[in-house]
Design a protein around this motif. Structure first.
Motif, PDB file in Angstrom:
ATOM      1  N   VAL A 221       0.835  -1.209   0.000  1.00  0.00           N
ATOM      2  CA  VAL A 221       0.000   0.000   0.000  1.00  0.00           C
ATOM      3  C   VAL A 221       0.866   1.255   0.000  1.00  0.00           C
ATOM      4  CG1 VAL A 221      -1.680   1.335   1.346  1.00  0.00           C
ATOM      5  CG2 VAL A 221      -1.954  -1.148   1.114  1.00  0.00           C
ATOM      6  N   ILE A 222       1.921   1.243   0.811  1.00  0.00           N
ATOM      7  CA  ILE A 222       2.829   2.398   0.873  1.00  0.00           C
ATOM      8  C   ILE A 222       3.442   2.682  -0.489  1.00  0.00           C
ATOM      9  CG2 ILE A 222       5.023   3.222   1.804  1.00  0.00           C
ATOM     10  CD1 ILE A 222       4.330   1.758   4.409  1.00  0.00           C
ATOM     11  N   TRP A 223       3.902   1.632  -1.154  1.00  0.00           N
ATOM     12  CA  TRP A 223       4.585   1.842  -2.432  1.00  0.00           C
ATOM     13  C   TRP A 223       3.612   2.103  -3.578  1.00  0.00           C
ATOM     14  CZ3 TRP A 223       9.582   2.704  -3.640  1.00  0.00           C
ATOM     15  CH2 TRP A 223      10.498   2.598  -2.589  1.00  0.00           C
ATOM     16  N   VAL A 224       2.381   1.691  -3.443  1.00  0.00           N
ATOM     17  CA  VAL A 224       1.368   2.094  -4.429  1.00  0.00           C
ATOM     18  C   VAL A 224       1.217   3.608  -4.403  1.00  0.00           C
ATOM     19  CG1 VAL A 224      -1.102   2.094  -4.921  1.00  0.00           C
ATOM     20  CG2 VAL A 224       0.079  -0.065  -4.539  1.00  0.00           C
ATOM     21  N   LEU A 225       1.195   4.175  -3.205  1.00  0.00           N
ATOM     22  CA  LEU A 225       1.101   5.632  -3.070  1.00  0.00           C
ATOM     23  C   LEU A 225       2.365   6.317  -3.601  1.00  0.00           C
ATOM     24  CD1 LEU A 225      -0.493   5.850   0.501  1.00  0.00           C
ATOM     25  CD2 LEU A 225      -1.634   6.150  -1.702  1.00  0.00           C
ATOM     26  N   LEU A 226       3.539   5.706  -3.329  1.00  0.00           N
ATOM     27  CA  LEU A 226       4.794   6.308  -3.789  1.00  0.00           C
ATOM     28  C   LEU A 226       4.904   6.305  -5.308  1.00  0.00           C
ATOM     29  CD1 LEU A 226       7.374   4.920  -1.204  1.00  0.00           C
ATOM     30  CD2 LEU A 226       6.576   7.269  -1.446  1.00  0.00           C
ATOM     31  N   PHE A 227       4.343   5.284  -5.949  1.00  0.00           N
ATOM     32  CA  PHE A 227       4.410   5.203  -7.406  1.00  0.00           C
ATOM     33  C   PHE A 227       3.219   5.871  -8.094  1.00  0.00           C
ATOM     34  CE2 PHE A 227       7.319   1.514  -6.630  1.00  0.00           C
ATOM     35  CZ  PHE A 227       8.396   2.017  -7.341  1.00  0.00           C
ATOM     36  N   SER A 228       2.417   6.581  -7.332  1.00  0.00           N
ATOM     37  CA  SER A 228       1.279   7.300  -7.912  1.00  0.00           C
ATOM     38  C   SER A 228       1.728   8.660  -8.440  1.00  0.00           C
ATOM     39  CB  SER A 228       0.183   7.479  -6.850  1.00  0.00           C
ATOM     40  OG  SER A 228       0.630   8.338  -5.809  1.00  0.00           O
ATOM     41  N   ARG A 229       0.798   9.419  -8.954  1.00  0.00           N
ATOM     42  CA  ARG A 229       1.113  10.735  -9.531  1.00  0.00           C
ATOM     43  C   ARG A 229       1.641  11.707  -8.492  1.00  0.00           C
ATOM     44  NH1 ARG A 229      -4.148  11.892 -13.452  1.00  0.00           N
ATOM     45  NH2 ARG A 229      -3.803  10.128 -14.895  1.00  0.00           N
ATOM     46  N   THR A 230       1.208  11.544  -7.235  1.00  0.00           N
ATOM     47  CA  THR A 230       1.630  12.453  -6.170  1.00  0.00           C
ATOM     48  C   THR A 230       2.880  11.963  -5.447  1.00  0.00           C
ATOM     49  OG1 THR A 230       0.107  11.333  -4.642  1.00  0.00           O
ATOM     50  CG2 THR A 230      -0.724  13.281  -5.796  1.00  0.00           C
ATOM     51  N   GLY A 231       3.494  10.905  -5.933  1.00  0.00           N
ATOM     52  CA  GLY A 231       4.677  10.359  -5.285  1.00  0.00           C
ATOM     53  C   GLY A 231       5.935  10.616  -6.090  1.00  0.00           C
TER      54      GLY A 231
ATOM     55  N   ASN B  78       6.513  10.346  -9.280  1.00  0.00           N
ATOM     56  CA  ASN B  78       6.298  11.121 -10.510  1.00  0.00           C
ATOM     57  C   ASN B  78       6.228  12.621 -10.223  1.00  0.00           C
ATOM     58  OD1 ASN B  78       6.292   8.919 -12.184  1.00  0.00           O
ATOM     59  ND2 ASN B  78       4.078   8.690 -12.215  1.00  0.00           N
ATOM     60  N   PHE B  79       5.653  12.991  -9.098  1.00  0.00           N
ATOM     61  CA  PHE B  79       5.580  14.410  -8.725  1.00  0.00           C
ATOM     62  C   PHE B  79       6.987  14.964  -8.497  1.00  0.00           C
ATOM     63  CE2 PHE B  79       5.426  17.669  -5.407  1.00  0.00           C
ATOM     64  CZ  PHE B  79       4.604  18.611  -6.022  1.00  0.00           C
ATOM     65  N   VAL B  80       7.832  14.192  -7.817  1.00  0.00           N
ATOM     66  CA  VAL B  80       9.202  14.627  -7.553  1.00  0.00           C
ATOM     67  C   VAL B  80       9.978  14.766  -8.872  1.00  0.00           C
ATOM     68  CG1 VAL B  80      11.383  14.011  -6.451  1.00  0.00           C
ATOM     69  CG2 VAL B  80       9.220  13.582  -5.269  1.00  0.00           C
ATOM     70  N   LEU B  81       9.818  13.775  -9.759  1.00  0.00           N
ATOM     71  CA  LEU B  81      10.516  13.831 -11.051  1.00  0.00           C
ATOM     72  C   LEU B  81      10.077  15.051 -11.861  1.00  0.00           C
ATOM     73  CD1 LEU B  81      10.347  10.057 -12.114  1.00  0.00           C
ATOM     74  CD2 LEU B  81      12.371  11.330 -11.373  1.00  0.00           C
ATOM     75  N   THR B  82       8.804  15.367 -11.807  1.00  0.00           N
ATOM     76  CA  THR B  82       8.295  16.535 -12.540  1.00  0.00           C
ATOM     77  C   THR B  82       8.862  17.830 -11.972  1.00  0.00           C
ATOM     78  OG1 THR B  82       6.245  15.345 -13.019  1.00  0.00           O
ATOM     79  CG2 THR B  82       6.207  17.746 -13.266  1.00  0.00           C
ATOM     80  N   GLN B  83       8.959  17.894 -10.641  1.00  0.00           N
ATOM     81  CA  GLN B  83       9.438  19.104  -9.998  1.00  0.00           C
ATOM     82  C   GLN B  83      10.915  19.382 -10.276  1.00  0.00           C
ATOM     83  OE1 GLN B  83       7.463  21.379  -8.289  1.00  0.00           O
ATOM     84  NE2 GLN B  83       5.890  20.068  -9.215  1.00  0.00           N
ATOM     85  N   VAL B  84      11.697  18.332 -10.506  1.00  0.00           N
ATOM     86  CA  VAL B  84      13.131  18.529 -10.748  1.00  0.00           C
ATOM     87  C   VAL B  84      13.454  18.536 -12.240  1.00  0.00           C
ATOM     88  CG1 VAL B  84      13.781  17.529  -8.530  1.00  0.00           C
ATOM     89  CG2 VAL B  84      13.611  16.045 -10.543  1.00  0.00           C
ATOM     90  N   GLY B  85      12.429  18.606 -13.079  1.00  0.00           N
ATOM     91  CA  GLY B  85      12.637  18.710 -14.513  1.00  0.00           C
ATOM     92  C   GLY B  85      12.868  17.393 -15.228  1.00  0.00           C
ATOM     93  N   LEU B  86      12.549  16.279 -14.574  1.00  0.00           N
ATOM     94  CA  LEU B  86      12.720  14.961 -15.193  1.00  0.00           C
ATOM     95  C   LEU B  86      11.365  14.336 -15.501  1.00  0.00           C
ATOM     96  CD1 LEU B  86      15.599  13.569 -12.911  1.00  0.00           C
ATOM     97  CD2 LEU B  86      15.804  14.546 -15.216  1.00  0.00           C
ATOM     98  N   ASP B  87      10.446  15.181 -15.976  1.00  0.00           N
ATOM     99  CA  ASP B  87       9.085  14.690 -16.222  1.00  0.00           C
ATOM    100  C   ASP B  87       9.042  13.625 -17.324  1.00  0.00           C
ATOM    101  OD1 ASP B  87       9.766  17.396 -17.398  1.00  0.00           O
ATOM    102  OD2 ASP B  87       8.233  16.726 -18.812  1.00  0.00           O
ATOM    103  N   LYS B  88      10.080  13.570 -18.189  1.00  0.00           N
ATOM    104  CA  LYS B  88      10.101  12.541 -19.230  1.00  0.00           C
ATOM    105  C   LYS B  88      10.290  11.138 -18.637  1.00  0.00           C
ATOM    106  CE  LYS B  88      11.810  15.470 -22.994  1.00  0.00           C
ATOM    107  NZ  LYS B  88      12.885  15.663 -23.999  1.00  0.00           N
ATOM    108  N   LEU B  89      10.836  11.096 -17.423  1.00  0.00           N
ATOM    109  CA  LEU B  89      11.035   9.812 -16.758  1.00  0.00           C
ATOM    110  C   LEU B  89       9.816   9.362 -15.975  1.00  0.00           C
ATOM    111  CD1 LEU B  89      14.681  10.268 -15.386  1.00  0.00           C
ATOM    112  CD2 LEU B  89      13.950   9.125 -17.495  1.00  0.00           C
TER     113      LEU B  89
END
Length: 287
Positions: free
Chosen positions: A118-128, A130-141
């Protein structure tokens, strides 16, 4: 006769329980083996189909994918949690506040695999992640990790590594704490560096505990189920199933008990064969 007088009472107490365990164990194996040769669905009488269920395992791509995923889990579980556990244990030997770090690393193992999933489902969601990758400019990943094969399998392996590394680390720490000091003192006198001391002295002396850790990891990798069922339920389109998950789905979701029994027999045979080979090799090396 003397042995019976000495241990007779203990045998009388343990024998009934042992007989019950053996009876149920042997009976369940025999029944599962019989069902694996039938088309039993839980309702109608089973009909003998011979090796049809076993043949399907090597013809249907769903089952072949399941077998491949199982092998990926086995390799990843043996390499990463064991390797990281050894690395962290060596690092912690030289760090102050070792107890704090032990608790931090061991905390994930105190959780059930369901909670970890359950914890890692949340981490791999859009707010986990992916949100961090988008914020640091790695949204392609950023990916839909749990719905994109084969990344869904890799994502669940990461969650499993996070959960299991702490236990391996503690076991290695116990092993490191019990090593004799004399070989290390002799190596220091001879001018051996840390790397050479680790490879030539520490690792060989840790071999008994390494055998235990690898054996536990090997068994756990074959029976992995909880975290997969919680995170993806083997999807999408059964792309992330392992043999254990496929066995459960065939037996208790679509009620193909014959096929599920065949998968369980194959999984058991593979587990026993791999474990026997591993133990045989380690015992021969020890001898």
């Amino acid at each position: 006769m003397n042995a019976w007088k000495k241990h007779g009472a203990a045998l009388c107490y343990t024998l009934p329980a042992a007989l019950i365990i053996v009876a149920f164990f042997i009976t369940s194996i025999a029944y599962t083996l019989y069902v694996s040769f039938t088309d039993y669905d839980g309702l109608d009488s089973p009909h003998w189909v011979g090796f049809e269920n076993y043949a399907r395992l090597f013809q249907d791509m769903t089952y072949i994918t399941s077998l491949k995923n199982t092998l990926i889990w086995v390799v990843a579980t043996l390499v990463f949690p064991v390797g990281l556990g050894l690395l962290f244990s060596v690092m912690l030997q030289r760090i102050k506040g070792q107890r704090l770090f032990k608790n931090i690393f061991y905390l994930p193992y105190a959780m059930s695999l369901t909670v970890v999933g359950v914890i890692w489902v949340l981490l791999f969601s859009r707010t986990g992640i992916n949100f961090v990758l988008t914020q640091v400019g790695l949204d392609k990943l950023a990916l839909d990790w749990l719905n994109t094969p084969p990344y869904n399998t890799y994502a669940m392996i990461v969650a499993s590594i996070w959960q299991g590394t702490g236990t391996n680390m503690l076991l290695f720490l116990i092993g490191l704490g019990s090593l004799p000091k004399e070989p290390f003192e002799a190596a220091a006198i001879d001018g051996a560096g840390r790397a050479r001391t680790f490879w030539n002295i520490t690792l060989p002396l840790l071999n008994p505990i390494t055998i235990v850790v690898l054996g536990m990891s090997l068994v756990n990798s074959f029976k992995i189920f909880d975290i997969i069922w919680v995170m993806t339920m083997g999807g999408p389109y059964r792309s992330s199933e392992t043999l254990a998950v496929t066995m459960y789905r065939e037996s208790f979701v679509i009620f193909h008990f014959g096929q599920g029994a065949a998968i369980s027999i194959v999984l058991t045979v593979i587990s026993i064969a791999v474990s026997w080979f591993y133990l045989r090799q380690t015992i021969v090396k020890e001898a």
